[in-house]
Write a protein that holds these residues in place. Structure first.
Motif, PDB file in Angstrom:
ATOM      1  N   VAL A  60      36.244  30.582  29.836  1.00 46.43           N
ATOM      2  CA  VAL A  60      37.239  29.765  30.522  1.00 46.43           C
ATOM      3  C   VAL A  60      36.632  29.117  31.755  1.00 46.43           C
ATOM      4  O   VAL A  60      35.840  29.726  32.480  1.00 46.43           O
ATOM      5  N   GLN A  61      37.007  27.859  31.954  1.00 43.32           N
ATOM      6  CA  GLN A  61      36.641  27.074  33.136  1.00 43.32           C
ATOM      7  C   GLN A  61      37.924  26.646  33.834  1.00 43.32           C
ATOM      8  O   GLN A  61      38.991  26.566  33.218  1.00 43.32           O
ATOM      9  N   ALA A  62      37.804  26.331  35.115  1.00 43.98           N
ATOM     10  CA  ALA A  62      38.970  25.954  35.914  1.00 43.98           C
ATOM     11  C   ALA A  62      39.162  24.448  35.934  1.00 43.98           C
ATOM     12  O   ALA A  62      38.220  23.684  36.223  1.00 43.98           O
ATOM     13  N   ILE A 124      37.390  37.599  27.532  1.00 48.31           N
ATOM     14  CA  ILE A 124      37.493  36.338  28.257  1.00 48.31           C
ATOM     15  C   ILE A 124      36.378  36.281  29.295  1.00 48.31           C
ATOM     16  O   ILE A 124      36.404  37.022  30.288  1.00 48.31           O
ATOM     17  N   GLU A 125      35.378  35.430  29.052  1.00 53.04           N
ATOM     18  CA  GLU A 125      34.316  35.269  30.048  1.00 53.04           C
ATOM     19  C   GLU A 125      34.750  34.229  31.069  1.00 53.04           C
ATOM     20  O   GLU A 125      34.964  33.065  30.729  1.00 53.04           O
ATOM     21  N   VAL A 126      34.859  34.646  32.303  1.00 50.73           N
ATOM     22  CA  VAL A 126      35.347  33.786  33.386  1.00 50.73           C
ATOM     23  C   VAL A 126      34.162  33.080  34.014  1.00 50.73           C
ATOM     24  O   VAL A 126      33.308  33.702  34.649  1.00 50.73           O
ATOM     25  N   LYS A 127      34.093  31.770  33.823  1.00 47.12           N
ATOM     26  CA  LYS A 127      32.998  30.947  34.340  1.00 47.12           C
ATOM     27  C   LYS A 127      33.416  30.410  35.708  1.00 47.12           C
ATOM     28  O   LYS A 127      33.942  29.307  35.818  1.00 47.12           O
ATOM     29  N   ALA A 128      33.173  31.194  36.742  1.00 45.47           N
ATOM     30  CA  ALA A 128      33.668  30.823  38.069  1.00 45.47           C
ATOM     31  C   ALA A 128      32.546  30.858  39.090  1.00 45.47           C
ATOM     32  O   ALA A 128      31.884  31.884  39.248  1.00 45.47           O
ATOM     33  N   ARG A 129      32.341  29.747  39.766  1.00 50.67           N
ATOM     34  CA  ARG A 129      31.516  29.753  40.967  1.00 50.67           C
ATOM     35  C   ARG A 129      32.333  30.388  42.087  1.00 50.67           C
ATOM     36  O   ARG A 129      33.551  30.453  42.027  1.00 50.67           O
ATOM     37  N   ASN A 130      31.656  30.855  43.119  1.00 51.94           N
ATOM     38  CA  ASN A 130      32.339  31.631  44.149  1.00 51.94           C
ATOM     39  C   ASN A 130      33.544  30.914  44.737  1.00 51.94           C
ATOM     40  O   ASN A 130      34.574  31.524  45.018  1.00 51.94           O
ATOM     41  N   GLY A 134      39.003  32.827  43.132  1.00 53.28           N
ATOM     42  CA  GLY A 134      40.387  33.232  43.330  1.00 53.28           C
ATOM     43  C   GLY A 134      41.355  32.471  42.452  1.00 53.28           C
ATOM     44  O   GLY A 134      42.209  33.070  41.782  1.00 53.28           O
ATOM     45  N   ARG A 135      41.222  31.142  42.414  1.00 54.83           N
ATOM     46  CA  ARG A 135      42.186  30.344  41.650  1.00 54.83           C
ATOM     47  C   ARG A 135      42.036  30.570  40.155  1.00 54.83           C
ATOM     48  O   ARG A 135      43.039  30.690  39.435  1.00 54.83           O
ATOM     49  N   LEU A 136      40.797  30.618  39.663  1.00 53.85           N
ATOM     50  CA  LEU A 136      40.610  30.798  38.229  1.00 53.85           C
ATOM     51  C   LEU A 136      41.018  32.209  37.800  1.00 53.85           C
ATOM     52  O   LEU A 136      41.682  32.383  36.769  1.00 53.85           O
ATOM     53  N   CYS A 137      40.653  33.215  38.572  1.00 54.99           N
ATOM     54  CA  CYS A 137      41.056  34.582  38.225  1.00 54.99           C
ATOM     55  C   CYS A 137      42.574  34.719  38.246  1.00 54.99           C
ATOM     56  O   CYS A 137      43.149  35.391  37.382  1.00 54.99           O
ATOM     57  N   ARG A 138      43.226  34.089  39.207  1.00 55.11           N
ATOM     58  CA  ARG A 138      44.684  34.144  39.251  1.00 55.11           C
ATOM     59  C   ARG A 138      45.287  33.491  38.016  1.00 55.11           C
ATOM     60  O   ARG A 138      46.267  33.998  37.446  1.00 55.11           O
ATOM     61  N   GLY A 161      34.639  40.341  38.894  1.00 55.66           N
ATOM     62  CA  GLY A 161      34.995  41.742  38.751  1.00 55.66           C
ATOM     63  C   GLY A 161      35.614  42.295  40.016  1.00 55.66           C
ATOM     64  O   GLY A 161      36.596  43.047  39.965  1.00 55.66           O
ATOM     65  N   HIS A 162      35.054  41.923  41.162  1.00 56.17           N
ATOM     66  CA  HIS A 162      35.601  42.387  42.433  1.00 56.17           C
ATOM     67  C   HIS A 162      37.041  41.909  42.617  1.00 56.17           C
ATOM     68  O   HIS A 162      37.898  42.679  43.067  1.00 56.17           O
ATOM     69  N   TRP A 163      37.305  40.653  42.260  1.00 57.64           N
ATOM     70  CA  TRP A 163      38.665  40.120  42.410  1.00 57.64           C
ATOM     71  C   TRP A 163      39.650  40.924  41.572  1.00 57.64           C
ATOM     72  O   TRP A 163      40.721  41.303  42.056  1.00 57.64           O
ATOM     73  N   PHE A 164      39.285  41.190  40.321  1.00 54.87           N
ATOM     74  CA  PHE A 164      40.197  41.946  39.466  1.00 54.87           C
ATOM     75  C   PHE A 164      40.313  43.400  39.925  1.00 54.87           C
ATOM     76  O   PHE A 164      41.401  43.995  39.848  1.00 54.87           O
ATOM     77  N   ALA A 165      39.234  43.992  40.426  1.00 53.75           N
ATOM     78  CA  ALA A 165      39.308  45.363  40.922  1.00 53.75           C
ATOM     79  C   ALA A 165      40.292  45.472  42.085  1.00 53.75           C
ATOM     80  O   ALA A 165      41.032  46.462  42.197  1.00 53.75           O
ATOM     81  N   VAL A 166      40.330  44.450  42.930  1.00 49.20           N
ATOM     82  CA  VAL A 166      41.201  44.469  44.101  1.00 49.20           C
ATOM     83  C   VAL A 166      42.622  44.042  43.760  1.00 49.20           C
ATOM     84  O   VAL A 166      43.600  44.662  44.199  1.00 49.20           O
ATOM     85  N   ASN A 167      42.756  42.974  42.955  1.00 50.05           N
ATOM     86  CA  ASN A 167      44.058  42.335  42.753  1.00 50.05           C
ATOM     87  C   ASN A 167      44.769  42.726  41.463  1.00 50.05           C
ATOM     88  O   ASN A 167      45.993  42.582  41.376  1.00 50.05           O
TER      89      ASN A 167
END
Length: 254
Positions: A60-62, A124-130, A134-138, A161-167
């Motif tokens: 997935v891309q944003a 789901i492989e999340v293709k996210a630059r830093n 937040g927006r793509l993971c949400r 992974g950090h975003w999902f671990a926290v949120n």
């Protein structure tokens, strides 16, 4: 026990067997079961994987507003008649773009989930630059809310992974890794640092790196080990010997 092994156990504890063990029960078609006229990450490729009785790996891309679209590349050029960055387009614009040689448009993640409807395990492989994390993971999390099928997220970027671990700690999360061009002590340090940041429930490891001391150590302490991308019988033999499940492309079957 080495210091790095102690830190791994402390900073990235392994999940209980019931949390991520389901990942070991199937093989996964890389970007769907594409080839033979089927385009990667398309609805048709997803349906072909379901028909084969396998899981599905997708990317997935944003979009410009962060909404998750199922597409591998950051730019549209290779698989559509459009040019330029996917992230510059609105969801409405992306939803109208056709995949080359097909009548299919780019699918939203929500559309892919509706199509699968729990009939296959989804990675789901999340293709996210830093800056996008937040927006793509949400968006991915919002799409998964209420989904009754089995799914997990993963990324090369440990910030995902950090975003999902926290949120959203209830979502099973993985770290995608390769040792290509990243050997020696610096590479080992980066792998451990990524592990500690992402706190993954599983690893998805480059099959070209197997057997790997790092991967084997994580697997031994309880992280399921998936491996990508298996494209030959020789690679499959390596995967069977050193991993728990394969992410494959034609002609290799699971």
């Amino acid at each position: 026990m080495s210091l790095s092994a102690r830190l791994d156990r402390w900073l990235a504890p392994a999940p209980g067997g019931a949390r991520a063990g389901f990942l070991k029960t199937t093989s996964y078609a890389h970007r769907g079961l594409h080839g033979d006229g089927l385009i990667e990450n398309s609805r048709a490729a997803a349906l072909a994987a379901i028909a084969a009785g396998h899981g599905i790996e997708c990317d997935v891309q944003a979009a410009a507003d962060g909404e998750a679209f199922v597409f591998h590349d950051a730019v549209l050029d290779r698989l559509t008649g459009e040019r330029g960055a996917l992230a510059d387009r609105t969801p409405a614009a992306l939803a109208a773009i056709r995949l080359t040689g097909t009548d299919e448009t780019l699918p939203r993640l929500t559309e892919l989930l509706d199509l699968i409807g729990g009939r296959a395990t989804l990675l789901i492989e999340v293709k996210a630059r830093n800056a996008q994390v937040g927006r793509l993971c949400r968006s991915v999390l919002d799409a998964l809310l209420g989904y009754e099928g089995v799914a997990a997220v993963m990324s090369f970027n440990p910030e995902v992974g950090h975003w999902f671990a926290v949120n959203a700690p209830g979502v099973v999360r993985g770290l995608v890794m390769t040792e290509e061009k990243d050997h020696g002590w610096r590479g080992r340090l980066r792998r451990h640092a990524a592990l500690w940041r992402a706190k993954p429930d599983f690893l998805a490891y480059d099959v070209r790196d197997l057997p790997s001391r790092f991967a084997a150590a994580q697997r031994a302490r309880g992280l399921p080990l998936l491996t990508w991308t298996v494209r030959s019988d020789a690679a499959r033999q390596i995967a069977v010997a050193h991993a728990d499940a394969i992410i494959y492309e034609r002609p290799v079957a699971g």
